[in-house]
Motif scaffolding. Structure first.
Motif, PDB file in Angstrom:
ATOM      1  N   ILE A 196      60.726   4.358  18.002  1.00 38.44           N
ATOM      2  CA  ILE A 196      61.352   5.650  18.298  1.00 38.44           C
ATOM      3  C   ILE A 196      62.153   6.134  17.092  1.00 38.44           C
ATOM      4  O   ILE A 196      62.028   7.295  16.676  1.00 38.44           O
ATOM      5  N   ALA A 197      62.971   5.267  16.518  1.00 33.97           N
ATOM      6  CA  ALA A 197      63.810   5.642  15.374  1.00 33.97           C
ATOM      7  C   ALA A 197      62.971   6.086  14.176  1.00 33.97           C
ATOM      8  O   ALA A 197      63.385   6.953  13.409  1.00 33.97           O
ATOM      9  N   GLY A 198      61.790   5.499  14.015  1.00 36.02           N
ATOM     10  CA  GLY A 198      60.925   5.843  12.899  1.00 36.02           C
ATOM     11  C   GLY A 198      59.959   6.977  13.193  1.00 36.02           C
ATOM     12  O   GLY A 198      59.101   7.296  12.371  1.00 36.02           O
ATOM     13  N   SER A 199      60.066   7.562  14.379  1.00 36.74           N
ATOM     14  CA  SER A 199      59.150   8.634  14.804  1.00 36.74           C
ATOM     15  C   SER A 199      57.696   8.189  14.741  1.00 36.74           C
ATOM     16  O   SER A 199      56.803   8.933  14.329  1.00 36.74           O
ATOM     17  N   ALA A 200      57.457   6.947  15.149  1.00 37.01           N
ATOM     18  CA  ALA A 200      56.099   6.402  15.156  1.00 37.01           C
ATOM     19  C   ALA A 200      55.263   7.090  16.233  1.00 37.01           C
ATOM     20  O   ALA A 200      55.784   7.589  17.227  1.00 37.01           O
ATOM     21  N   MET A 239      49.577   9.497  10.373  1.00 35.80           N
ATOM     22  CA  MET A 239      50.023   8.834  11.563  1.00 35.80           C
ATOM     23  C   MET A 239      50.976   7.706  11.176  1.00 35.80           C
ATOM     24  O   MET A 239      50.681   6.920  10.284  1.00 35.80           O
ATOM     25  N   LYS A 240      52.108   7.639  11.860  1.00 39.88           N
ATOM     26  CA  LYS A 240      53.073   6.561  11.636  1.00 39.88           C
ATOM     27  C   LYS A 240      52.851   5.475  12.678  1.00 39.88           C
ATOM     28  O   LYS A 240      52.776   5.768  13.872  1.00 39.88           O
ATOM     29  N   VAL A 241      52.752   4.230  12.197  1.00 40.43           N
ATOM     30  CA  VAL A 241      52.424   3.100  13.067  1.00 40.43           C
ATOM     31  C   VAL A 241      53.439   1.990  12.874  1.00 40.43           C
ATOM     32  O   VAL A 241      53.604   1.488  11.755  1.00 40.43           O
ATOM     33  N   LEU A 242      54.117   1.611  13.966  1.00 39.17           N
ATOM     34  CA  LEU A 242      55.033   0.481  13.903  1.00 39.17           C
ATOM     35  C   LEU A 242      54.235  -0.799  14.106  1.00 39.17           C
ATOM     36  O   LEU A 242      53.492  -0.923  15.078  1.00 39.17           O
ATOM     37  N   LEU A 243      54.376  -1.735  13.180  1.00 48.32           N
ATOM     38  CA  LEU A 243      53.689  -3.019  13.259  1.00 48.32           C
ATOM     39  C   LEU A 243      54.642  -4.055  13.851  1.00 48.32           C
ATOM     40  O   LEU A 243      55.701  -4.317  13.289  1.00 48.32           O
ATOM     41  N   ASP A 244      54.252  -4.633  14.971  1.00 49.57           N
ATOM     42  CA  ASP A 244      55.039  -5.683  15.619  1.00 49.57           C
ATOM     43  C   ASP A 244      54.898  -6.974  14.809  1.00 49.57           C
ATOM     44  O   ASP A 244      53.914  -7.168  14.080  1.00 49.57           O
ATOM     45  N   THR A 245      55.857  -7.861  14.968  1.00 45.25           N
ATOM     46  CA  THR A 245      55.836  -9.146  14.241  1.00 45.25           C
ATOM     47  C   THR A 245      54.524  -9.891  14.449  1.00 45.25           C
ATOM     48  O   THR A 245      53.977 -10.465  13.501  1.00 45.25           O
ATOM     49  N   CYS A 246      54.011  -9.873  15.669  1.00 37.15           N
ATOM     50  CA  CYS A 246      52.815 -10.653  15.995  1.00 37.15           C
ATOM     51  C   CYS A 246      51.565 -10.187  15.253  1.00 37.15           C
ATOM     52  O   CYS A 246      50.564 -10.916  15.221  1.00 37.15           O
ATOM     53  N   VAL A 247      51.587  -9.004  14.647  1.00 38.75           N
ATOM     54  CA  VAL A 247      50.444  -8.554  13.854  1.00 38.75           C
ATOM     55  C   VAL A 247      50.723  -8.640  12.354  1.00 38.75           C
ATOM     56  O   VAL A 247      49.817  -8.474  11.542  1.00 38.75           O
ATOM     57  N   ILE A 248      51.981  -8.915  11.995  1.00 41.23           N
ATOM     58  CA  ILE A 248      52.333  -9.107  10.590  1.00 41.23           C
ATOM     59  C   ILE A 248      52.228 -10.574  10.197  1.00 41.23           C
ATOM     60  O   ILE A 248      51.840 -10.903   9.079  1.00 41.23           O
ATOM     61  N   TYR A 249      52.550 -11.452  11.117  1.00 39.14           N
ATOM     62  CA  TYR A 249      52.587 -12.882  10.805  1.00 39.14           C
ATOM     63  C   TYR A 249      51.218 -13.461  10.419  1.00 39.14           C
ATOM     64  O   TYR A 249      51.120 -14.126   9.398  1.00 39.14           O
TER      65      TYR A 249
END
Length: 180
Positions: free
Chosen positions: A96-100, A1-11
């Motif tokens: 979308i670009a990363g096919s998440a 599974m591909k998961v995009l991590l938003d800034t608010c969960v990386i910080y």
């Protein structure tokens, strides 16, 4: 599974370590964009020069650990998208670009499920996402939690308890699951 991590969960450090620790164990493939990493770097300014340096170092380590995680977003993609907060369109475009398959964010109101569904995406908050991984692979998540707890104790000079550390990191359901 591909998961995009938003800034608010990386910080937040503990949240980032829990998410990336589970990714490192093969639970999912993380994705982000250059802009998401830049936003993290700007947010680290609040922590002072030491925080900025640490975030810069960690960003380089992320790139080394996941060289294909950084998604390039074509400007034409962003131009066709809509979200309640236009400042978040780059996150949706990167997914979308990363096919998440999923966007992990704390910002639910700005990522309406119906808009995401039109793009074949869903969203989750980090606590629910990690709890779901724990349900499927409890030993994997518990092992990551142990590493994160040890690092938090080392860095802070405190003796954190797992539940308190994860609750402070806005991961209360996971905290309860790991402590039992």
């Amino acid at each position: 599974m591909k998961v995009l991590l938003d800034t608010c969960v990386i910080y937040p450090t503990v949240m980032r370590q829990m998410l990336l620790g589970t990714a490192r164990q093969g639970a999912f493939t993380p994705l982000w964009s250059a802009r998401i990493i830049e936003e993290w770097q700007r947010a680290a300014v609040k922590l002072g020069p030491e925080g900025v340096a640490q975030a810069g170092t960690e960003a380089v380590l992320l790139q080394a650990a996941w060289p294909t995680a950084q998604v390039v977003v074509p400007p034409s993609l962003q131009a066709r998208l809509w979200l309640p907060d236009p400042a978040d369109i780059h996150v949706l475009a990167a997914a979308i670009a990363g096919s998440a398959d999923l966007i992990v964010t704390l910002n639910a109101k700005d990522f309406p499920r119906n808009v995401l569904a039109e793009e074949g995406l869903s969203r989750s908050d980090p606590d629910a996402f990690l709890y779901g991984i724990w349900q499927a692979q409890p030993e994997l998540v518990a092992g990551v939690g142990d590493v994160v707890l040890a690092e938090a104790n080392r860095l802070s000079g405190r003796d954190w308890e797992m539940r308190a550390l994860l609750k402070k990191a806005r991961l209360p359901r996971l905290a309860k699951a790991l402590v039992g």
